[in-house]
Design an enzyme around this catalytic site. Sequence first.
Site: not given
Ligand code: LLP
Length: 422
Positions: A273-276, A316, A342-343
């Site tokens: 489940e890659p996102g970032r 963060y 305004c913070e």
């Molecule tokens: N799968 C699940 C169940 C998750 O909760 C997440 C991210 C991912 C996959 C994807 O993770 P990644 O590959 O993107 O690391 N807003 C924060 C990051 C929060 C991540 C939440 N869950 C930031 O800006 O660093």
Amino acid sequence: MHYFHYKNKELFCEEVPLRAIARRVETPFYVYSYRTLKRHFKAFDSAFAQAPHLTCYSVKANSNLAVLRAFFNLGAGADIVSGGELMRALNAGADPRKIVFSGVGKKKEEIEYALDSDILLFNVESSQELKIINLIARKAGKVARIALRINPDIDPSTHPYITTGLNENKFGIDIKTSLQQYREARKLKNLEIVGVDCHIGSQLTDIAPFIDALRSIKDLIFQLKKEGINISYLDLGGGLGITYSEETPPHPKQYARALLKELKGMKCTLILEPGRVLTGNAGIIVTRVLYTKKSEKKNFVIVDAGMNDLIRPSLYGAFQEIVPVKISRAREIVVDVVGPICETGDFLARDRRLPRFRPGEFLAVMSSGAYGFVMSSNYNSRARAAEVMVSGKDFYVVREHESYEDLIRGESIPEFLNPKRR
Ligand code: LLP
């Protein structure tokens, strides 16, 4: 590797100068490079080519429809956490049988919607959720495919807000009770156990925690097998980090090699489940300098992007590189780059050495393609930024800048508040 680069001291996304976009689109705006998205997806997905696997892009990182469509065209599935994300994924053309649904707080309506859409599986995070899914499936005359999300109690050494696999976190089912929970799940007639799931955190720059998690899960899978519960999907979540500054995360190839080595001999389909790692460095936000000012202690650069547009630095303390859209000869000074909100916490960078900027100049905040626009808000009644996708020498506005009307959509003033007619 991404396709943002300088040509004649001018910052380009692929073959488009960012200043050309800034002439047409109001700042701040996000820019995503299609070529980078594609490259990242292919690098990640092909790293797992030798094993049966499914790359389910984590929609939460960047859920713009064009970004989703780009990944689905390349064969991606989707990892979703809400009915809204399911709607977006389906709208962008996702194959429902490649969708996994995670999250600790799925509502009844969301479960119904997902069942109705015939998604691949639910990653279940509590015993109460198991029972609710079973009940909803029974009422609908269906069988829901499920995996249990295991909390393996592993420290991923990342920011505490994005750590998810420690037993003090709200996520998943304690690994110690997981076998018992699987036995319970087996008794529920409208559930089909198909998998085991875990996600330990985000922005991990080391492979070791992934391997530790995988080892404890492997043990669980063997125990399950002994009890006649066969697991066909092993979902290892997302979390692979990227370079914002000096980090040296493993390349997807190294990550895949390490995981696949551990998985040898196991006969299940791997879900990732890659996102970032797919979107982070494929996007930036461009903002304009409004004013500069100097106090006794600080030099401020006041820009038109605030914490409502990009919250990562404020929330963060995240570092994101800031670069000029046009390189000048100005000498460098140490500045705080701040927004109009305004913070005091509204900053994009603190004590950063940057060229001396002048009002009207454009800056780019790099690595903003993940958890950028999706975390933006209307705080201070600021309209949210436009999103632009670049492909080669063309660019497309893939989300309009919000209007004032958008800001009050759905609001109303009840009659009793109206001044009485005389
Ligand atoms: N799968 C699940 C169940 C998750 O909760 C997440 C991210 C991912 C996959 C994807 O993770 P990644 O590959 O993107 O690391 N807003 C924060 C990051 C929060 C991540 C939440 N869950 C930031 O800006 O660093």
